[in-house]
Design a protein around this motif. Structure first.
Motif, mmCIF file in Angstrom:
data_model
loop_
_atom_site.group_PDB
_atom_site.id
_atom_site.type_symbol
_atom_site.label_atom_id
_atom_site.label_comp_id
_atom_site.label_asym_id
_atom_site.label_seq_id
_atom_site.Cartn_x
_atom_site.Cartn_y
_atom_site.Cartn_z
ATOM 1 N N LEU A 41 0.828 -1.200 0.000
ATOM 2 C CA LEU A 41 0.000 0.000 0.000
ATOM 3 C C LEU A 41 0.868 1.258 0.000
ATOM 4 O O LEU A 41 0.589 2.226 -0.720
ATOM 5 N N LEU A 42 1.933 1.245 0.765
ATOM 6 C CA LEU A 42 2.855 2.378 0.789
ATOM 7 C C LEU A 42 3.553 2.553 -0.553
ATOM 8 O O LEU A 42 3.746 3.684 -1.012
ATOM 9 N N GLY A 43 3.917 1.464 -1.199
ATOM 10 C CA GLY A 43 4.510 1.557 -2.535
ATOM 11 C C GLY A 43 3.548 2.147 -3.543
ATOM 12 O O GLY A 43 3.916 3.009 -4.350
ATOM 13 N N TRP A 44 2.297 1.706 -3.511
ATOM 14 C CA TRP A 44 1.265 2.231 -4.408
ATOM 15 C C TRP A 44 1.024 3.711 -4.152
ATOM 16 O O TRP A 44 0.929 4.515 -5.080
ATOM 17 N N LEU A 45 0.939 4.071 -2.876
ATOM 18 C CA LEU A 45 0.725 5.468 -2.499
ATOM 19 C C LEU A 45 1.873 6.344 -2.969
ATOM 20 O O LEU A 45 1.657 7.428 -3.526
ATOM 21 N N THR A 46 3.092 5.892 -2.768
ATOM 22 C CA THR A 46 4.266 6.662 -3.185
ATOM 23 C C THR A 46 4.323 6.781 -4.700
ATOM 24 O O THR A 46 4.649 7.847 -5.233
ATOM 25 N N TRP A 47 3.984 5.726 -5.408
ATOM 26 C CA TRP A 47 4.000 5.755 -6.872
ATOM 27 C C TRP A 47 2.951 6.724 -7.420
ATOM 28 O O TRP A 47 3.215 7.457 -8.363
ATOM 29 N N GLN A 48 1.770 6.743 -6.806
ATOM 30 C CA GLN A 48 0.685 7.591 -7.292
ATOM 31 C C GLN A 48 0.805 9.041 -6.835
ATOM 32 O O GLN A 48 0.500 9.954 -7.599
ATOM 33 N N GLN A 49 1.230 9.276 -5.603
ATOM 34 C CA GLN A 49 1.181 10.614 -5.015
ATOM 35 C C GLN A 49 2.550 11.281 -4.855
ATOM 36 O O GLN A 49 2.600 12.464 -4.582
ATOM 37 N N GLY A 50 3.618 10.525 -4.963
ATOM 38 C CA GLY A 50 4.944 11.102 -4.848
ATOM 39 C C GLY A 50 5.622 10.762 -3.539
ATOM 40 O O GLY A 50 4.995 10.272 -2.595
ATOM 41 N N PRO A 51 6.924 11.053 -3.467
ATOM 42 C CA PRO A 51 7.705 10.638 -2.292
ATOM 43 C C PRO A 51 7.373 11.406 -1.013
ATOM 44 O O PRO A 51 7.501 10.846 0.070
ATOM 45 N N ILE A 52 6.938 12.654 -1.119
ATOM 46 C CA ILE A 52 6.632 13.420 0.096
ATOM 47 C C ILE A 52 5.429 12.808 0.812
ATOM 48 O O ILE A 52 5.474 12.579 2.031
ATOM 49 N N VAL A 53 4.372 12.531 0.089
ATOM 50 C CA VAL A 53 3.187 11.905 0.681
ATOM 51 C C VAL A 53 3.545 10.504 1.177
ATOM 52 O O VAL A 53 3.103 10.093 2.263
ATOM 53 N N GLY A 54 4.357 9.785 0.429
ATOM 54 C CA GLY A 54 4.794 8.460 0.859
ATOM 55 C C GLY A 54 5.564 8.507 2.168
ATOM 56 O O GLY A 54 5.355 7.680 3.050
ATOM 57 N N LEU A 55 6.450 9.473 2.302
ATOM 58 C CA LEU A 55 7.215 9.610 3.545
ATOM 59 C C LEU A 55 6.325 10.003 4.720
ATOM 60 O O LEU A 55 6.547 9.554 5.847
ATOM 61 N N LEU A 56 5.318 10.828 4.467
ATOM 62 C CA LEU A 56 4.397 11.205 5.540
ATOM 63 C C LEU A 56 3.626 9.990 6.055
ATOM 64 O O LEU A 56 3.500 9.792 7.271
ATOM 65 N N PHE A 57 3.137 9.170 5.128
ATOM 66 C CA PHE A 57 2.421 7.978 5.562
ATOM 67 C C PHE A 57 3.366 6.925 6.124
ATOM 68 O O PHE A 57 2.969 6.138 6.987
ATOM 69 N N LEU A 58 4.599 6.887 5.682
ATOM 70 C CA LEU A 58 5.584 5.989 6.290
ATOM 71 C C LEU A 58 5.813 6.372 7.750
ATOM 72 O O LEU A 58 5.858 5.509 8.629
ATOM 73 N N ALA A 59 5.929 7.665 8.020
ATOM 74 C CA ALA A 59 6.105 8.130 9.398
ATOM 75 C C ALA A 59 4.871 7.817 10.242
ATOM 76 O O ALA A 59 4.993 7.402 11.401
ATOM 77 N N ALA A 60 3.686 7.984 9.670
ATOM 78 C CA ALA A 60 2.452 7.674 10.405
ATOM 79 C C ALA A 60 2.367 6.180 10.702
ATOM 80 O O ALA A 60 2.012 5.776 11.813
#
Length: 85
Positions: A41-60
């Motif tokens: 899910l994090l890979g999909w999110l990062t691919w679709q929304q970019g690395p900043i959003v991916g890093l935010l959800f990784l931290a969460a």
């Protein structure tokens, strides 16, 4: 709102709600399931929304699943340390 963000928010809510209930195995079985769902899910999110959003959800996600990360870091630190005796 895009599908990956919606799925990630549902993942975060499910992880937080499950953490509120008592568990005999201290939520480890549930943590394994959440990790197995969360990594793709994090890979999909990062691919679709970019690395900043991916890093935010990784931290969460890391704040929700902090104990598996703490044990992983302890294991890695112990595995790489110098051998005595």
């Amino acid at each position: 709102m895009s599908a990956p963000i919606l799925m990630a928010l549902i993942w975060l809510i499910a992880a937080n709600v499950a953490a509120m209930f008592p568990s005999r195995d201290h939520h480890w079985r549930f943590a394994y399931v959440m990790i197995a769902i969360g990594i793709p899910l994090l890979g999909w999110l990062t691919w679709q929304q970019g690395p900043i959003v991916g890093l935010l959800f990784l931290a969460a996600g890391a704040s929700v699943l902090r104990w598996p990360l703490i044990y992983l870091m302890r294991w890695l630190r112990g595995a790489k340390g110098p051998k005595s005796s």
